[in-house]
Design an enzyme around this catalytic site. Structure first.
Site, short mmCIF file in Angstrom:
data_model
loop_
_atom_site.label_atom_id
_atom_site.label_comp_id
_atom_site.label_asym_id
_atom_site.label_seq_id
_atom_site.Cartn_x
_atom_site.Cartn_y
_atom_site.Cartn_z
N GLY A 54 -3.12 -0.14 -0.97
CA GLY A 54 -3.24 -1.32 -1.74
C GLY A 54 -2.57 -2.47 -1.82
N ASP A 55 -1.04 -2.34 -1.65
CA ASP A 55 -0.47 -3.56 -1.70
C ASP A 55 -0.59 -4.12 -0.04
OD1 ASP A 55 0.75 -2.90 -4.13
OD2 ASP A 55 2.46 -1.38 -3.25
N THR A 56 -0.78 -3.19 0.98
CA THR A 56 -0.62 -3.78 2.23
C THR A 56 -2.10 -4.43 2.40
OG1 THR A 56 0.69 -1.76 3.07
CG2 THR A 56 -0.83 -3.13 4.62
N THR A 57 -3.19 -4.02 1.80
CA THR A 57 -4.38 -4.82 1.74
C THR A 57 -4.40 -6.19 1.32
OG1 THR A 57 -5.62 -2.73 1.98
CG2 THR A 57 -6.96 -4.56 1.07
N ALA A 59 -1.71 -7.85 0.24
CA ALA A 59 -0.76 -8.76 1.09
C ALA A 59 -1.37 -9.42 2.47
CB ALA A 59 0.61 -8.09 1.66
#
Length: 131
Positions: A54-57, A59
């Protein structure tokens, strides 16, 4: 569907131009006011660890929008970045090269990751470079 209702409600309540909902193993949904919804399917069949996806998405979508991408392009990049992340163990960053590798896999598996003959990151100004 419940996802469509949630996306419409999300953009309405937040008075947002657009919103994205991650769908885990089913990809990502993009909602834009006054436009059709987009479902962007998962590309990578290799799943090792979903922690940090989720964080990667988020960002990747934020970076894409800051760089001038439209919402669909940002959602496509975000989905590819999330797909690259699940192929790695731990909460770790993904590289542009890893995102490109996932993109190439999707292009080969589906006859084009974006459903067209354009390269996955083609814009009216040319292909975007991820590395």
């Amino acid at each position: 569907s419940a996802v469509d209702e949630a996306g419409d409600r999300l953009t309405q309540i937040c008075e947002a131009e657009a919103g994205m909902i991650t769908l885990g193993g089913r990809g990502l949904a993009l909602f834009q006011r006054g436009r059709p919804h987009h479902h962007i399917p998962v590309v990578s069949p290799e799943v090792y660890d979903a922690c940090g996806c989720g964080d990667t998405t988020i960002a990747a979508a934020t970076l894409a929008r800051a760089a001038g991408a439209d919402w669909v392009e940002a959602a496509m990049l975000a989905n590819l970045a999330g797909n690259a992340k699940v192929r790695k163990l731990g909460v770790v960053p993904v590289t542009g090269k890893e995102i490109e590798e996932v993109s190439q896999f999707g292009s080969l598996a589906e006859g084009g990751a974006n459903g067209s003959s354009r390269p996955p990151f083609a814009t009216p100004h040319g292909s975007a470079r991820l590395g």
